[in-house]
Design a protein around this motif. Structure first.
Motif, PDB file in Angstrom:
ATOM      1  N   CYS A  77       6.136   3.932  -6.447  1.00 27.23           N
ATOM      2  CA  CYS A  77       6.473   5.301  -6.835  1.00 27.23           C
ATOM      3  C   CYS A  77       6.683   5.407  -8.349  1.00 27.23           C
ATOM      4  O   CYS A  77       7.439   4.634  -8.926  1.00 27.23           O
ATOM      5  CB  CYS A  77       7.749   5.758  -6.137  1.00 27.23           C
ATOM      6  N   ASP A 136       2.266  15.117  -7.464  1.00 30.57           N
ATOM      7  CA  ASP A 136       3.301  15.336  -8.476  1.00 30.57           C
ATOM      8  C   ASP A 136       2.727  16.388  -9.399  1.00 30.57           C
ATOM      9  O   ASP A 136       1.910  16.102 -10.271  1.00 30.57           O
ATOM     10  CB  ASP A 136       3.573  14.016  -9.222  1.00 30.57           C
ATOM     11  N   ILE A 146       4.313   8.575  -3.442  1.00 31.57           N
ATOM     12  CA  ILE A 146       4.222   9.893  -4.049  1.00 31.57           C
ATOM     13  C   ILE A 146       2.762  10.327  -4.006  1.00 31.57           C
ATOM     14  O   ILE A 146       1.905   9.731  -4.649  1.00 31.57           O
ATOM     15  CB  ILE A 146       4.758   9.870  -5.493  1.00 31.57           C
ATOM     16  N   MET A 177       5.964  13.613  -1.054  1.00 32.53           N
ATOM     17  CA  MET A 177       5.902  12.208  -0.626  1.00 32.53           C
ATOM     18  C   MET A 177       5.437  12.110   0.809  1.00 32.53           C
ATOM     19  O   MET A 177       5.729  12.980   1.635  1.00 32.53           O
ATOM     20  CB  MET A 177       7.284  11.541  -0.745  1.00 32.53           C
TER      21      MET A 177
END
Lengths: 245, 242
Positions: free
Chosen positions: B20, B217, B214, B209
């Motif tokens: 992550c 983003d 992840i 997520m």
């Protein structure tokens, strides 16, 4: 029933110049001294061990678990004999001699009964801490508390409240268990009871009186702790009992 | 403010976080969402070291969380955190809940700590409840106290771990209102939440997520406008359906 009741024998003088009721009072004094002393040792050590068993440290957990296993699985009377007769032999010679000859029996008895009861308190303190939500520890840590501070301010205050009923039982048991210390020469209530039976054969009267005293002591302890339980109850929170039982 | 780099975490052989990487800038509000079990709560608990992680690094205001020399209690005292189940201390009054860490961690005087607590309690609209115990308040009220408790430490940023998931529907808004106000004042916030209305209103960025990674983003507009990944699209479609 052909038994010859004689309640007044308590006021007769025994061989040592004291009256029998004075033997009883003296025995009661020793019983209270051994019991309260052992309770103090048990609460202190039991709390430390109980906390140790909930820490992230594997070593501390192992030490705590081993202690509880050993002290819960050996009969109290055997443990007392260990402390009085066996352990001193394994100490350095001078220290062993000092323990056998100089150290008051009372101290050894308090330690013996205290260490035995500590194992039981440790088990309860541990279960009290584990009964709390894991998030309470996180909340404490997130505010910047150290691990120890989460115990001191967050976890133990609630854990003790949760296990107070169980600790009440232990505190009452300790008066009853203290009778075993007669076997290592403590002149407590049970010892005096046996003595008086031998001297007077007034078995029923003395049995009734001693029963009442043990009941009274345990019951007084119950009331004291029920009072503490009531005083420490958290408003808006439902816990186990309403005090005492 | 918060730099998360290549963080991976395992429970035994089960990997809960996979590589992550993200960040939260000063004054930024970042919402973390995703299906349950996707690792969002675990990730946010790694930020202040409540959960250890085996790989990668997290730097909060210049301090590396995973470094053995880091004084974690000190770092945590500067990072506010709000939990799903409030986690007020049940045996203390609201006043003491707000004051205790100020006194024991920051070394503030009792009067000063209580003053500060009262001001924040007033701000979340609960001044009249100061003398009560947590068990005497509703869930929404408890959560507002929990936010005030975190703010009393003068945090440099705030972490929210599903702050409204354990609340009855009619209490969710009173908590979100406090959070919105906080966001508008410029507080740096990282929020794990399913409240997409909140995200739309105040978030700068949204992180999605799934299975410990992840997946997305993006800026708020990009995320709600056209999520790139198919999984985020399905997720959004599902929770925005009603």
């Amino acid at each position: 029933m052909n038994y010859h009741w004689d309640w007044l024998f308590f006021f007769q003088e025994a061989d040592d110049g004291l009256k029998y009721y004075e033997w009883i009072i003296s025995g009661m004094g020793w019983t209270v001294a051994v019991s309260l002393g052992a309770l103090a040792v048990a609460l202190l050590l039991g709390s430390v061990l109980g906390v140790m068993r909930t820490t992230p440290s594997r070593l501390l957990v192992a030490i705590g678990d081993t202690y509880v296993d050993v002290f819960r699985n050996v009969p109290l009377i055997v443990q007392l004999f260990m402390w009085f007769f066996v352990i001193p032999e394994f100490l350095p010679e001078k220290l062993g001699l000092w323990v056998k000859q100089e150290l008051p029996y009372l101290v050894t008895a308090i330690i013996g009964l205290g260490l035995y009861t500590a194992a039981r308190i440790a088990e309860q303190v541990k279960s009290g801490i584990n009964a709390l939500a894991r998030g309470q520890r996180f909340a404490g840590l997130a505010l910047g508390f150290t691990e120890w501070q989460t115990y001191r301010y967050v976890r133990l205050p609630m854990a003790y409240r949760i296990v107070l009923p169980a600790i009440t039982s232990e505190a009452m048991n300790i008066f009853k268990n203290s009778a075993v210390t007669y076997a290592v020469g403590i002149l407590e209530l049970y010892f005096q009871y046996k003595q008086i039976i031998e001297k007077t054969s007034q078995v029923l009267e003395i049995t009734i009186v001693v029963t009442a005293i043990y009941f009274g002591l345990a019951f007084a302890m119950n009331r004291v702790l029920a009072f503490i339980e009531k005083r420490s109850a958290v408003p808006g929170l439902i816990t186990g009992g309403k005090g005492g039982h | 403010m918060i730099e998360i780099k290549n963080v991976s975490k395992w429970y035994g052989s089960f990997q809960v976080l996979t590589d992550c990487t993200t960040h939260v800038n000063k004054g930024e509000v970042v919402v973390v969402c995703g299906p349950s079990g996707s690792g969002k709560s675990t990730l946010i608990k790694c930020v202040n070291g409540l959960e250890p992680f085996q790989q990668g690094s997290i730097v909060v205001d210049g301090t590396a969380v995973e470094a053995p020399k880091t004084n974690l209690p000190k770092l945590r005292s500067r990072v506010g955190m709000v939990f799903q189940h409030f986690e007020l201390f049940p045996h203390m009054t609201i006043t003491d809940n707000l004051a205790i860490a100020q006194i024991k961690v920051l070394g503030r005087k009792r009067d000063e700590a209580i003053d500060k607590g009262m001001k924040l309690l007033d701000r979340v609209g609960l001044k009249a409840h100061a003398h009560k115990f947590p068990g005497q308040l509703s869930g929404g009220q408890q959560q507002r106290v929990a936010i005030a408790r975190a703010l009393a430490m003068d945090p440099i940023c705030m972490l929210f771990d599903e702050p409204t998931s354990a609340l009855d529907p009619e209490m969710i808004n009173e908590v979100l209102d406090v959070m919105v106000e906080l966001a508008r004042e410029g507080m740096t916030m990282m929020c794990v939440t399913h409240e997409m209305g909140f995200a739309r209103k105040v978030a700068h960025r949204v992180i999605f997520m799934d299975r410990g990674a992840i997946v997305e983003d993006a800026s708020k507009d990009d995320f709600f406008g056209q999520p790139r990944s198919e999984r985020a699209q399905t997720f959004l479609a599902k929770i925005l359906q009603h």
